[in-house]
Design a protein around this motif. Structure first.
Motif, PDB file in Angstrom:
ATOM      1  N   THR A 112       0.910  -1.218   0.033  1.00  0.00           N
ATOM      2  CA  THR A 112       0.142  -0.093  -0.122  1.00  0.00           C
ATOM      3  C   THR A 112       0.896   1.395   0.054  1.00  0.00           C
ATOM      4  OG1 THR A 112       0.072   0.133   2.305  1.00  0.00           O
ATOM      5  CG2 THR A 112      -1.809  -1.078   1.158  1.00  0.00           C
ATOM      6  N   ILE A 113       0.191   2.311  -0.442  1.00  0.00           N
ATOM      7  CA  ILE A 113       0.776   3.666  -0.421  1.00  0.00           C
ATOM      8  C   ILE A 113      -0.111   4.924  -0.168  1.00  0.00           C
ATOM      9  CG2 ILE A 113       1.048   3.981  -2.818  1.00  0.00           C
ATOM     10  CD1 ILE A 113       3.969   5.257  -2.517  1.00  0.00           C
ATOM     11  N   ASP A 114       0.162   5.699   0.620  1.00  0.00           N
ATOM     12  CA  ASP A 114      -0.859   6.859   0.549  1.00  0.00           C
ATOM     13  C   ASP A 114      -0.344   8.001  -0.166  1.00  0.00           C
ATOM     14  OD1 ASP A 114      -2.204   5.585   2.615  1.00  0.00           O
ATOM     15  OD2 ASP A 114      -0.999   6.351   4.283  1.00  0.00           O
ATOM     16  N   LYS A 150      -8.672   8.454   1.760  1.00  0.00           N
ATOM     17  CA  LYS A 150      -7.812   8.458   3.212  1.00  0.00           C
ATOM     18  C   LYS A 150      -7.600  10.190   3.525  1.00  0.00           C
ATOM     19  CE  LYS A 150      -4.149   7.004   6.310  1.00  0.00           C
ATOM     20  NZ  LYS A 150      -3.200   6.173   6.290  1.00  0.00           N
ATOM     21  N   SER A 188      -5.578   9.739  -0.529  1.00  0.00           N
ATOM     22  CA  SER A 188      -6.136   8.229  -0.897  1.00  0.00           C
ATOM     23  C   SER A 188      -4.984   7.025  -0.497  1.00  0.00           C
ATOM     24  CB  SER A 188      -5.891   7.962  -2.650  1.00  0.00           C
ATOM     25  OG  SER A 188      -6.694   8.854  -3.164  1.00  0.00           O
ATOM     26  N   THR A 189      -5.253   5.975  -0.277  1.00  0.00           N
ATOM     27  CA  THR A 189      -4.626   4.876  -0.298  1.00  0.00           C
ATOM     28  C   THR A 189      -4.805   3.976  -1.331  1.00  0.00           C
ATOM     29  OG1 THR A 189      -4.700   4.884   2.348  1.00  0.00           O
ATOM     30  CG2 THR A 189      -4.189   2.941   1.366  1.00  0.00           C
ATOM     31  N   THR A 245      -3.871   0.347  -2.813  1.00  0.00           N
ATOM     32  CA  THR A 245      -3.450  -0.985  -2.411  1.00  0.00           C
ATOM     33  C   THR A 245      -3.586  -2.229  -3.489  1.00  0.00           C
ATOM     34  OG1 THR A 245      -4.682  -0.592  -0.267  1.00  0.00           O
ATOM     35  CG2 THR A 245      -4.369  -3.020  -0.713  1.00  0.00           C
TER      36      THR A 245
END
Length: 161
Positions: free
Chosen positions: A31-33, A119, A123-124, A126
């Protein structure tokens, strides 16, 4: 037959079965924000063949349809081709799932989902996959898929800044 003989046969039989049983599924999730709104991120990744515009390992993506399902043929920058079939899509939830049809990766029974979720003000993203190692140890297959996901997510984050 005496129990001692049965016990003596049980271990070799179990070893034989274990050697022929299919491998367990492996799972990778990365995942990355990102500070971009989900709609902006989805506009970058939502096109199934759009991966050719953002993933650093993909030279080009050629879309097609087979059996009513979208396919993408990915030409890799380092050489080689991967063919993937989109198996599910939900634009409202900003996610799609796909399977590898053919390619050089050390995996089989591969299914993966790429999704965007809100988020805070960003955004997140995944990217998750399930597969079995093929022709390589589990750690090698897991590292290969994890590396693909990480480089792709970083590229998406950079592109949507």
């Amino acid at each position: 037959m005496p129990r001692s003989i049965l016990r003596g046969l049980a271990l070799p039989a179990l070893a034989l079965l274990a050697g022929t049983a299919p491998g367990f599924a492996l799972d990778v999730t990365k995942t990355i924000d990102v500070p971009a709104a989900p709609a902006k991120v989805w506009s970058t990744i939502g096109d199934f063949c759009g991966i050719g515009q953002w993933h650093p390992a993909i030279e080009k993506c050629v879309p097609s349809i087979e059996g009513g399902k979208p396919l993408r043929t990915l030409s890799l920058k380092g050489g080689g081709t991967i063919v993937e079939s989109q198996t599910a899509r939900d634009d409202a939830k900003m996610r799609y799932t796909y399977a590898i049809v053919s390619g050089p990766l050390p995996v089989s029974d591969y299914s993966s989902t790429l999704m965007v979720a809100p988020k805070g003000t960003g955004s997140t993203l995944t990217w998750t996959g399930s597969f079995k190692a093929k022709g390589a140890p589990d750690a090698v297959a897991t590292d290969a898929i994890g590396g693909i996901y990480e480089s792709g997510l970083k590229a998406i984050a950079d592109k949507t800044k």
